[in-house]
Design an enzyme around this catalytic site. Structure first.
Site, PDB file in Angstrom:
ATOM      1  N   ASP A 100       0.866  -1.177   0.000  1.00 14.34           N
ATOM      2  CA  ASP A 100       0.000   0.000   0.000  1.00 14.34           C
ATOM      3  C   ASP A 100       0.908   1.234   0.000  1.00 14.34           C
ATOM      4  O   ASP A 100       2.136   1.117  -0.046  1.00 14.34           O
ATOM      5  CB  ASP A 100      -0.976  -0.034   1.181  1.00 14.34           C
ATOM      6  CG  ASP A 100      -0.270   0.153   2.513  1.00 14.34           C
ATOM      7  OD1 ASP A 100       0.967   0.289   2.534  1.00 14.34           O
ATOM      8  OD2 ASP A 100      -0.957   0.155   3.544  1.00 14.34           O
ATOM      9  N   ASP A 304      -7.805  -7.479   0.619  1.00  7.49           N
ATOM     10  CA  ASP A 304      -6.844  -7.733   1.686  1.00  7.49           C
ATOM     11  C   ASP A 304      -7.538  -7.412   2.995  1.00  7.49           C
ATOM     12  O   ASP A 304      -8.427  -6.556   3.050  1.00  7.49           O
ATOM     13  CB  ASP A 304      -5.604  -6.834   1.571  1.00  7.49           C
ATOM     14  CG  ASP A 304      -5.902  -5.413   2.049  1.00  7.49           C
ATOM     15  OD1 ASP A 304      -6.549  -4.661   1.292  1.00  7.49           O
ATOM     16  OD2 ASP A 304      -5.518  -5.059   3.177  1.00  7.49           O
ATOM     17  N   CYS A 342     -12.671 -28.768   7.941  1.00  4.38           N
ATOM     18  CA  CYS A 342     -11.662 -27.797   7.502  1.00  4.38           C
ATOM     19  C   CYS A 342     -10.376 -28.544   7.171  1.00  4.38           C
ATOM     20  O   CYS A 342      -9.981 -29.463   7.884  1.00  4.38           O
ATOM     21  CB  CYS A 342     -11.411 -26.759   8.598  1.00  4.38           C
ATOM     22  SG  CYS A 342     -10.048 -25.630   8.205  1.00  4.38           S
ATOM     23  N   CYS A 344      -7.312 -27.198   7.023  1.00  4.86           N
ATOM     24  CA  CYS A 344      -6.107 -26.476   7.448  1.00  4.86           C
ATOM     25  C   CYS A 344      -5.223 -27.382   8.301  1.00  4.86           C
ATOM     26  O   CYS A 344      -5.657 -28.428   8.774  1.00  4.86           O
ATOM     27  CB  CYS A 344      -6.493 -25.213   8.230  1.00  4.86           C
ATOM     28  SG  CYS A 344      -6.777 -25.490   9.988  1.00  4.86           S
ATOM     29  N   CYS A 347      -6.775 -28.164  11.830  1.00  5.07           N
ATOM     30  CA  CYS A 347      -7.950 -29.047  11.856  1.00  5.07           C
ATOM     31  C   CYS A 347      -7.678 -30.401  11.194  1.00  5.07           C
ATOM     32  O   CYS A 347      -8.300 -31.399  11.543  1.00  5.07           O
ATOM     33  CB  CYS A 347      -9.139 -28.377  11.162  1.00  5.07           C
ATOM     34  SG  CYS A 347      -9.719 -26.882  11.990  1.00  5.07           S
ATOM     35  N   HIS A 385      -5.211 -21.277  10.940  1.00  7.91           N
ATOM     36  CA  HIS A 385      -6.564 -21.745  10.592  1.00  7.91           C
ATOM     37  C   HIS A 385      -7.352 -20.634   9.898  1.00  7.91           C
ATOM     38  O   HIS A 385      -7.983 -20.866   8.861  1.00  7.91           O
ATOM     39  CB  HIS A 385      -7.312 -22.216  11.840  1.00  7.91           C
ATOM     40  CG  HIS A 385      -8.784 -22.370  11.605  1.00  7.91           C
ATOM     41  ND1 HIS A 385      -9.347 -23.520  11.102  1.00  7.91           N
ATOM     42  CD2 HIS A 385      -9.811 -21.475  11.751  1.00  7.91           C
ATOM     43  CE1 HIS A 385     -10.655 -23.343  10.958  1.00  7.91           C
ATOM     44  NE2 HIS A 385     -10.966 -22.108  11.344  1.00  7.91           N
TER      45      HIS A 385
END
Lengths: 450, 450
Positions: A100, A304, A342, A344, A347, A385
């Protein structure tokens, strides 16, 4: 596929357009590889996605990350980053990076800066010294950092809601937001319409100065930013101003600064179609799943937000049904994962190459313990996660652009369903379960650290 | 190879004995797998090796970890851990685990506890409540946690050096150590000989109570602990007391409580050979590479220390030549790794499956930036490097037990060379380089957090 330096440094390809809305599936190619759109970019404010090594950021599916120019300017300084080989090499991330411009920090840190028609003077949060940011300086710093996509230096006005709150008319908002209103108030108080006028004029002129100052157009792609608050006429005018400059991409700014979900949806639906269809559109700083979905359907390609990591550090875990507060006592002996199904590493450790007893997930009970005991591993695991949660959501959104089954998407991600306006207005959780929260009720502050 | 529950829960095999010293190469098998000895155990005080997911702890070569009974007793409580399936499952570590007994915390937290012949009364650091620890309670808690190796509840007296410091005779020491001296002083001041006498008697009697209280001898192996301070005659007597009880392993306690490197070496060389040669010997809380090496050569098989993670959190990185302070300005633009040739994920990402640009290491300059910017990733990465440093060192030590080339080991690990006594006495760094420190000059405090 990487691109050679003789090409333009950014190529955007639209692979599919939705038949029922403005959503499109695409791909952005940069000199550091490509990313699929609609894309969610994790935020690495100071050159690090908080607590997560870069290969793990890639491992959960992120293809592009964002760094904050203002923070890297203060520390370690852009010249140092340049001497270390640029920001990709510095932070050891070999994919695309967006920086940015510092324009947002002029807004979010209004209590410690002064603003004029030429730029912003910050008081450094590191050593109290004065930092002058102008369009030329913002681009110069970004040229030194070397990100693939760089942002124009813009003037982000406070939201109308913030102005009303300061005058005691609207609902209370984050007190930090009122600093910008106070800074921008005259003797007669805060004149929102006049402030928008100034912001548009500055943003237009500053963009021209940014483009003129940009010294690496063959390596870095400059995006312009549309402002205009929640005033649709002003958005129209700003979009006309900004798209009048030929750039590789365009962004919608100033809608993650205290606006309601309804206002975000209204502004984005109005503004996105005004940006060129053949270039990527980026909605800055947004946000919750439902805001992302509305924006994708309006034709936005890039997003974002600090939510995954910031809320993760505070023990708030995202699930398809809403956030859960892992500090809640009800999870103390919960042997289940954050979210069944999930994929991830937290998990589903086994499928991510993480060896655990029986391939079992890290339990909600253990995660709660880590937060109660103030163990660093808690913020790390829940951030991971959450980062995967947003990547999984965006991957499903991308599939849905092709399938057209938007109802199916909402069935899989109830959290992305439109908010019932009455519930939001009353500030009530959307569930009787104190540990299960809708997107609006946890961490609903703008990011003032980034 | 895991063992069936019908066997004894621990089998120790010595594969090789050094021809030139008492060092031995071995393997300890438990119901949760085996570990090679001499072994260095990372410390996971509250059920987490700070900042490092368990599969990464395994990834850097650790085969067994340590948890602290006292801390897990306070939070989340052993009953909860038991209901969650035991400490292995709770923390998602499927290898061997050792828990200490809380006896060390009776010493290190002396300012907030009282000690009598029956046990210790702690004031909880969590909520101020009183926690009574007796031999029976210490074993009961460890039975609930379910570690593979559990430790006897012992009485650890302050070191003679601490006593002298309090009386203004010896060199100054960590002021926190003086709490134990003050707690254990009578009207006539601190009588070290009398205190050792009491400690030996309690430790002997408490061990018998521990053994009698142990309810899971077919799953968990109880180790006894030898005390005696730096008084070799008392060490002899305590070793006789403790080895008089038939146990699967024995430990040397009370030498990581403020002693000099010379005292550690002297006590360990004296005591280790008194412990049965066919059972694992564990030196508790030690330590720096040179202390580890001296102890291995005296016949010790197991070690634990918080140094890798604690010093890592403070930006102190271990190298074969000594620690470096990564906050030092000289590293600001250093593009090199923490240590050339190190195979850890931070110094050699590519060989660890971490994708970085060109497979390059995380640079000292970037790591310094992470600490300057207070980014969590700094402590994480340096802790990981440090954990690997100690595992690499111990792997080399194990090879050297077989090769017999101890000079070669010292050439590869100068940090493990004996300290020049005069330099230590004068408290001088062993190098003129302010950023390169010998083992004695950084973080040389006993661990009071564990």
């Amino acid at each position: 596929m990487s691109r050679s330096a003789t090409d333009r440094p950014l190529r955007f390809t639209v692979a599919h357009r939705s038949a029922v809305c403005n959503a499109r599936l695409g791909c952005v190619e940069t000199l550091h590889g490509s990313f699929d759109t609609p894309a969610f970019m994790p935020v690495g404010t100071r050159g690090s996605i908080k607590g997560i090594a870069p290969h793990m950021v890639a491992g959960i599916g992120a293809q592009i990350v964002l760094n904050n120019t203002y923070h890297l300017l203060l520390r370690p300084g852009p010249e140092l980053v340049a001497r270390m080989g640029g920001v990709h090499r510095f932070m050891n991330w070999d994919g695309p990076i967006l920086t940015d411009s510092g324009g947002y920090q002029a807004f979010s840190m209004a209590e410690s800066n002064t603003l004029d028609d030429d730029g912003v003077t910050f008081k450094s949060i590191v050593d109290g010294s004065k930092i002058r940011m102008t369009p030329e300086r913002a681009i110069g710093v970004q040229n030194l950092l070397g990100a693939d996509i760089i942002m124009a230096f813009d003037d982000c006005p406070p939201s109308q809601r913030a102005g009303l709150a300061v005058e005691g008319i609207g609902p209370a908002i984050d007190p930090r937001l009122t600093s910008a209103v106070k800074r921008d108030s005259g003797k007669k108080g805060y004149d929102h319409a006049a402030r928008l006028e100034i912001a548009l004029e500055r943003t237009r002129k500053w963009l021209e100065r940014c483009q003129a100052a940009h010294e690496r157009p063959h390596e870095q792609s400059l995006f312009g930013i549309v402002q205009g608050g929640t005033d649709l006429a002003m958005r129209t005018r700003s979009a006309s101003d900004i798209t009048g400059v030929d750039l590789p991409g365009y962004a919608i700014g100033g809608v993650a600064v205290g606006e309601s979900t309804d206002d975000i949806a209204r502004v984005v639906a109005h503004t996105a179609p005004m940006l060129p269809a053949d270039k990527p559109r980026y909605l800055m700083g947004v946000g919750y799943e439902r805001d992302l979905l509305v924006a994708v359907r309006a034709g936005v390609d890039m997003f974002d937000c600090v939510l995954p990591t910031r809320n993760g550090r505070n023990a708030n875990a995202f699930t398809s049904g809403g956030q859960i507060r892992l500090r809640n006592k009800q999870f103390a002996e919960d042997a289940g994962p954050i979210e069944e199904g999930c994929d991830c590493p937290v998990c589903s450790p086994g499928t991510n190459g993480w060896r655990t007893p029986g391939g079992r997930a890290f339990s909600r009970g253990y995660l709660r313990h880590l937060f109660q005991a103030e163990e660093m591993l808690g913020p790390i695991l829940v951030s991971l996660h959450n980062l995967r949660h947003f990547q999984r959501f965006m991957a499903d959104v991308r599939r849905t652009v092709c399938s057209g089954d938007w109802d199916g998407l909402l069935a899989r991600w109830p959290v992305a369903a439109p908010v019932v306006a009455a519930a939001v207005a009353a500030g009530e959780p959307e569930s009787g379960d104190a540990a299960l929260l809708g997107g609006e009720t946890v961490g609903d502050l703008p990011d003032l650290s980034a």
